[in-house]
Design a protein around this motif. Structure first.
Motif, PDB file in Angstrom:
ATOM      1  N   ALA A  30       0.802  -1.223   0.000  1.00 14.22           N
ATOM      2  CA  ALA A  30       0.000   0.000   0.000  1.00 14.22           C
ATOM      3  C   ALA A  30       0.834   1.270   0.000  1.00 14.22           C
ATOM      4  O   ALA A  30       0.506   2.228  -0.699  1.00 14.22           O
ATOM      5  CB  ALA A  30      -0.941  -0.009   1.206  1.00 14.22           C
ATOM      6  N   ASP A  31       1.916   1.309   0.775  1.00 15.68           N
ATOM      7  CA  ASP A  31       2.704   2.538   0.814  1.00 15.68           C
ATOM      8  C   ASP A  31       3.377   2.813  -0.524  1.00 15.68           C
ATOM      9  O   ASP A  31       3.572   3.957  -0.916  1.00 15.68           O
ATOM     10  CB  ASP A  31       3.716   2.508   1.958  1.00 15.68           C
ATOM     11  CG  ASP A  31       4.637   1.301   1.909  1.00 15.68           C
ATOM     12  OD1 ASP A  31       4.248   0.270   1.329  1.00 15.68           O
ATOM     13  OD2 ASP A  31       5.752   1.390   2.454  1.00 15.68           O
ATOM     14  N   LYS A  34       0.793   4.312  -3.147  1.00 20.99           N
ATOM     15  CA  LYS A  34       0.647   5.772  -3.026  1.00 20.99           C
ATOM     16  C   LYS A  34       1.694   6.477  -3.887  1.00 20.99           C
ATOM     17  O   LYS A  34       1.374   7.422  -4.611  1.00 20.99           O
ATOM     18  CB  LYS A  34       0.791   6.185  -1.562  1.00 20.99           C
ATOM     19  CG  LYS A  34       0.683   7.655  -1.332  1.00 20.99           C
ATOM     20  CD  LYS A  34       0.824   7.996   0.145  1.00 20.99           C
ATOM     21  CE  LYS A  34       0.778   9.497   0.360  1.00 20.99           C
ATOM     22  NZ  LYS A  34       0.904   9.860   1.773  1.00 20.99           N
ATOM     23  N   VAL A  44      -3.360  10.541  -2.926  1.00 19.92           N
ATOM     24  CA  VAL A  44      -4.094   9.707  -1.979  1.00 19.92           C
ATOM     25  C   VAL A  44      -4.501  10.560  -0.784  1.00 19.92           C
ATOM     26  O   VAL A  44      -3.675  11.238  -0.193  1.00 19.92           O
ATOM     27  CB  VAL A  44      -3.222   8.523  -1.519  1.00 19.92           C
ATOM     28  CG1 VAL A  44      -3.885   7.746  -0.397  1.00 19.92           C
ATOM     29  CG2 VAL A  44      -2.926   7.600  -2.703  1.00 19.92           C
ATOM     30  N   ALA A  47      -5.835   6.095   3.844  1.00 20.05           N
ATOM     31  CA  ALA A  47      -6.001   4.649   3.698  1.00 20.05           C
ATOM     32  C   ALA A  47      -6.630   4.104   4.969  1.00 20.05           C
ATOM     33  O   ALA A  47      -6.319   4.552   6.062  1.00 20.05           O
ATOM     34  CB  ALA A  47      -4.656   3.972   3.446  1.00 20.05           C
ATOM     35  N   TRP A 116      -5.222  -5.628  -6.249  1.00 18.57           N
ATOM     36  CA  TRP A 116      -5.801  -4.279  -6.209  1.00 18.57           C
ATOM     37  C   TRP A 116      -6.896  -4.150  -7.256  1.00 18.57           C
ATOM     38  O   TRP A 116      -6.759  -4.669  -8.356  1.00 18.57           O
ATOM     39  CB  TRP A 116      -4.732  -3.218  -6.499  1.00 18.57           C
ATOM     40  CG  TRP A 116      -3.674  -3.135  -5.456  1.00 18.57           C
ATOM     41  CD1 TRP A 116      -2.416  -3.668  -5.517  1.00 18.57           C
ATOM     42  CD2 TRP A 116      -3.765  -2.478  -4.196  1.00 18.57           C
ATOM     43  NE1 TRP A 116      -1.736  -3.378  -4.365  1.00 18.57           N
ATOM     44  CE2 TRP A 116      -2.533  -2.646  -3.543  1.00 18.57           C
ATOM     45  CE3 TRP A 116      -4.780  -1.753  -3.549  1.00 18.57           C
ATOM     46  CZ2 TRP A 116      -2.280  -2.128  -2.276  1.00 18.57           C
ATOM     47  CZ3 TRP A 116      -4.531  -1.240  -2.287  1.00 18.57           C
ATOM     48  CH2 TRP A 116      -3.290  -1.426  -1.667  1.00 18.57           C
ATOM     49  N   ILE A 159      -8.110   2.510  -0.130  1.00 21.02           N
ATOM     50  CA  ILE A 159      -7.295   3.680  -0.415  1.00 21.02           C
ATOM     51  C   ILE A 159      -8.218   4.744  -0.974  1.00 21.02           C
ATOM     52  O   ILE A 159      -8.808   4.566  -2.056  1.00 21.02           O
ATOM     53  CB  ILE A 159      -6.190   3.375  -1.453  1.00 21.02           C
ATOM     54  CG1 ILE A 159      -5.318   2.233  -0.988  1.00 21.02           C
ATOM     55  CG2 ILE A 159      -5.413   4.631  -1.797  1.00 21.02           C
ATOM     56  CD1 ILE A 159      -4.053   2.567  -0.311  1.00 21.02           C
ATOM     57  N   ASP A 160      -8.372   5.842  -0.259  1.00 25.23           N
ATOM     58  CA  ASP A 160      -9.263   6.930  -0.657  1.00 25.23           C
ATOM     59  C   ASP A 160      -8.449   7.942  -1.461  1.00 25.23           C
ATOM     60  O   ASP A 160      -7.470   8.493  -0.958  1.00 25.23           O
ATOM     61  CB  ASP A 160      -9.853   7.576   0.600  1.00 25.23           C
ATOM     62  CG  ASP A 160     -10.933   8.586   0.289  1.00 25.23           C
ATOM     63  OD1 ASP A 160     -11.490   8.547  -0.819  1.00 25.23           O
ATOM     64  OD2 ASP A 160     -11.216   9.424   1.155  1.00 25.23           O
TER      65      ASP A 160
END
Length: 163
Positions: A30-31, A34, A44, A47, A116, A159-160
């Motif tokens: 995830a990082d 971004k 981003v 999250a 994803w 993830i927004d």
């Protein structure tokens, strides 16, 4: 995507070391996602990981058992997709991380994400009641009926995207 990452001067060696390629797919934590989104000017906003303990509780369950835990989230996303508008709506730009190996400790550093999907605010087709649309494998699918039921995936990380 691989060419974009390798050709972009902004990508440092630590970033590259976290990437994994398989059959044309790009797997990343995830990082790193971004940072990858930043390469194409997508920011981003935040999250929201699903707690590891909750995620592992889904091991061996099917979507009809897991779905009630995500009913509110499903309703909110479907509302956005039915309206087809991104104006001042919380869930109007999402990348959703899903996992297909609950209980596998190897994926905990990745928030249990093994795949994803993109959640469009304006899908091609309206979602069915109790479902919402996602993009995966180059096509628009229904999250619960196509992705979860057929592949036994579980929601693991939201993830927004910034508006």
């Amino acid at each position: 995507m691989k060419d974009l990452v390798q050709a972009n001067a902004k990508v440092n060696q630590a970033f590259k070391n976290e990437l994994s390629y398989k059959r044309g797919d790009l797997a990343l934590p995830a990082d790193v996602l971004k940072n990858l989104l930043a390469l194409v000017d997508i920011k981003v906003a935040g999250a929201l990981p699903i707690k590891a303990a909750e995620f592992h509780n889904f091991a061996g369950k099917r979507s009809r058992q897991v779905k009630p835990d995500f009913a509110k989230f499903t309703e909110e996303v479907a509302r956005v997709q039915n309206a087809g508008s991104t104006n001042s709506v919380r869930w109007s730009g999402l990348v959703l991380g899903v996992g297909d190996r609950p209980g596998d400790q190897r994926f905990e550093p990745y928030h249990n994400v093994t795949h994803w999907v993109y959640v469009p605010a304006k899908p091609k087709a309206a979602p069915a009641v109790g479902d919402f649309k996602i993009w995966s494998w180059g096509q628009e699918l229904s999250f619960w009926s196509d992705l979860v039921d057929r592949n036994n995936y579980y929601p693991a990380l939201v993830i927004d995207l910034a508006k």
